[in-house]
Design an enzyme around this catalytic site. Structure first.
Site, PDB file in Angstrom:
ATOM      1  N   LEU A   1     -18.568  -4.029   2.133  1.00  0.00           N
ATOM      2  CA  LEU A   1     -19.570  -3.097   1.610  1.00  0.00           C
ATOM      3  C   LEU A   1     -19.443  -2.947   0.094  1.00  0.00           C
ATOM      4  O   LEU A   1     -19.985  -2.000  -0.483  1.00  0.00           O
ATOM      5  CB  LEU A   1     -19.435  -1.729   2.291  1.00  0.00           C
ATOM      6  CG  LEU A   1     -19.644  -1.732   3.807  1.00  0.00           C
ATOM      7  CD1 LEU A   1     -19.452  -0.332   4.384  1.00  0.00           C
ATOM      8  CD2 LEU A   1     -21.021  -2.263   4.171  1.00  0.00           C
TER       9      LEU A   1
ATOM     10  N   TYR B   1       0.849  -1.192   0.000  1.00  0.00           N
ATOM     11  CA  TYR B   1       0.000   0.000   0.000  1.00  0.00           C
ATOM     12  C   TYR B   1       0.887   1.245   0.000  1.00  0.00           C
ATOM     13  O   TYR B   1       1.636   1.514   0.949  1.00  0.00           O
ATOM     14  CB  TYR B   1      -0.918   0.035   1.220  1.00  0.00           C
ATOM     15  CG  TYR B   1      -1.910  -1.097   1.309  1.00  0.00           C
ATOM     16  CD1 TYR B   1      -2.198  -1.925   0.225  1.00  0.00           C
ATOM     17  CD2 TYR B   1      -2.594  -1.341   2.503  1.00  0.00           C
ATOM     18  CE1 TYR B   1      -3.102  -2.966   0.319  1.00  0.00           C
ATOM     19  CE2 TYR B   1      -3.511  -2.387   2.602  1.00  0.00           C
ATOM     20  CZ  TYR B   1      -3.753  -3.196   1.515  1.00  0.00           C
ATOM     21  OH  TYR B   1      -4.652  -4.226   1.618  1.00  0.00           O
TER      22      TYR B   1
ATOM     23  N   LYS C   1     -25.140   4.797  -1.425  1.00  0.00           N
ATOM     24  CA  LYS C   1     -24.901   6.161  -1.929  1.00  0.00           C
ATOM     25  C   LYS C   1     -24.938   6.250  -3.453  1.00  0.00           C
ATOM     26  O   LYS C   1     -25.083   7.337  -4.014  1.00  0.00           O
ATOM     27  CB  LYS C   1     -23.567   6.689  -1.408  1.00  0.00           C
ATOM     28  CG  LYS C   1     -22.342   5.911  -1.852  1.00  0.00           C
ATOM     29  CD  LYS C   1     -21.097   6.474  -1.172  1.00  0.00           C
ATOM     30  CE  LYS C   1     -19.865   5.630  -1.458  1.00  0.00           C
ATOM     31  NZ  LYS C   1     -18.683   6.133  -0.715  1.00  0.00           N
TER      32      LYS C   1
ATOM     33  N   GLY D   1     -13.017   0.286   5.343  1.00  0.00           N
ATOM     34  CA  GLY D   1     -12.135   1.382   4.985  1.00  0.00           C
ATOM     35  C   GLY D   1     -12.868   2.678   5.283  1.00  0.00           C
ATOM     36  O   GLY D   1     -14.079   2.755   5.075  1.00  0.00           O
TER      37      GLY D   1
ATOM     38  N   GLU E   1     -20.464   4.699  12.426  1.00  0.00           N
ATOM     39  CA  GLU E   1     -21.634   4.003  11.886  1.00  0.00           C
ATOM     40  C   GLU E   1     -21.355   2.515  11.714  1.00  0.00           C
ATOM     41  O   GLU E   1     -22.143   1.659  12.134  1.00  0.00           O
ATOM     42  CB  GLU E   1     -22.038   4.600  10.539  1.00  0.00           C
ATOM     43  CG  GLU E   1     -23.239   3.885   9.913  1.00  0.00           C
ATOM     44  CD  GLU E   1     -23.600   4.421   8.538  1.00  0.00           C
ATOM     45  OE1 GLU E   1     -24.400   3.761   7.855  1.00  0.00           O
ATOM     46  OE2 GLU E   1     -23.068   5.484   8.141  1.00  0.00           O
TER      47      GLU E   1
END
Length: 316
Positions: A208, A54, A216, A285, A294
């Protein structure tokens, strides 16, 4: 925050793990990483995942620097090895040379004496599997790593590795990090049953679906500005096929199911993954503390049989 064992092993990790792919040290600056990691830690998240590749080591440096704010024994730190870290012929893969050298480099970048969980980022068909497993075992014996795992290995590859480990009396594989979410469920057929049988903990990434399951992205509407799908630093890795009308419409239908359970869409999607006992943690993330707050709310949530059936009707 609830905690689970890493597979059949003793260490306990938070059900929510904070990852750092495409975020800290890469798309966002250090202040973002500090705010998010501190928020996660304050919420009880004790599991942090990164990788040497990364931002070519920069992410490890940022994550390691922020984690120095906390006592070393209070968190579980995971990183990975496999992808190229240089232009040389031995600067990649899962040879003993590359694994040992990159472990030492990661320890230095992270600023720690040991890595809790060291993971083979992919499978390397060019190296004898026994060589790879013996290298991880060597690092365990040295105390440089406490556990090791794999990521995105097939069921047959994991099974072969477990056979070698048993025959050779080597340190066992503790975890597998696959891609898994409501939309992408390939591991359910073979990988999940194998890991359940072997006691290998699952730490799935992209629970997700890279933001698709947050709701969204809406069918028939422009992509929201500032989202991963519109960020040139991140959208090269975005699963654009998930932006089709069919999937986005089904995701919107999930909202009423989530509301009936008193959850957000993100929480419902994370809780759905965590319904599997063999799942040790889901990797999220985040670039905003509010996202972590959340998502952390999914920990400990149990979905009713009616809800699970309704989800299956949409995505089964």
């Amino acid at each position: 925050m609830q905690y689970r064992h890493l597979g059949k092993y003793g260490v306990r990790v938070s059900e929510i793990c904070l990852g750092s792919w495409l975020t800290y040290g890469n798309a966002k600056d250090e202040s973002v990483a500090r705010d998010c990691i501190h928020t996660a830690y304050d919420l009880g998240i004790n599991f942090f995942d990164t990788a040497n590749v990364y931002a070519r080591g920069e992410t490890e440096k940022v994550v390691g620097k922020v984690l120095q704010d906390f006592s070393r024994e209070s968190y579980v730190l995971a990183t990975k090895v496999y992808f190229p870290m240089g232009s040389g012929p031995n600067d990649r893969g899962l040879s003993r040379k590359h694994i040992i050298e990159q472990c030492n480099a990661s320890l230095k970048r992270l600023g720690v004496d040991y890595i809790d969980l060291y993971q083979a980022h992919r499978y390397d068909p060019s190296v004898p599997l026994s060589e790879t497993l013996m290298a991880f075992d060597h690092l365990v014996q040295q105390g440089k790593i406490l556990y090791y795992g794999v990521s995105e290995w097939s069921a047959s590859q994991i099974a072969h590795a477990t056979d070698i480990v048993r025959l050779g009396g080597l340190a066992p594989i503790a975890s597998d990090q696959p891609y898994y979410n409501l939309i992408d469920r390939d591991i359910e057929e073979q990988v999940l049953p194998l890991c359940q049988r072997e006691g290998i903990g699952i730490i799935n990434f992209s629970p997700l679906a890279q933001g698709i399951l947050t709701g969204k992205y809406r069918p028939g509407e422009p992509l929201p500005q500032g989202s991963r799908a519109t960020d040139p630093k991140q959208n090269a890795f975005f699963s654009k096929e998930h932006l089709g009308e069919d999937i986005l419409t089904r995701v919107q239908k999930l909202k009423s199911i989530a509301e009936a359970e008193g959850m957000s869409l993100s929480q419902l999607s994370l809780a759905w993954c965590l319904r599997h006992e063999i799942l040790s943690s889901v990797i999220i993330g985040a670039t905003k503390p509010e996202q972590i707050k959340e998502n952390a709310g999914a920990s400990g949530k149990k979905l009713s049989a009616q809800t699970l059936e309704a989800i299956e009707q949409l995505f089964g």
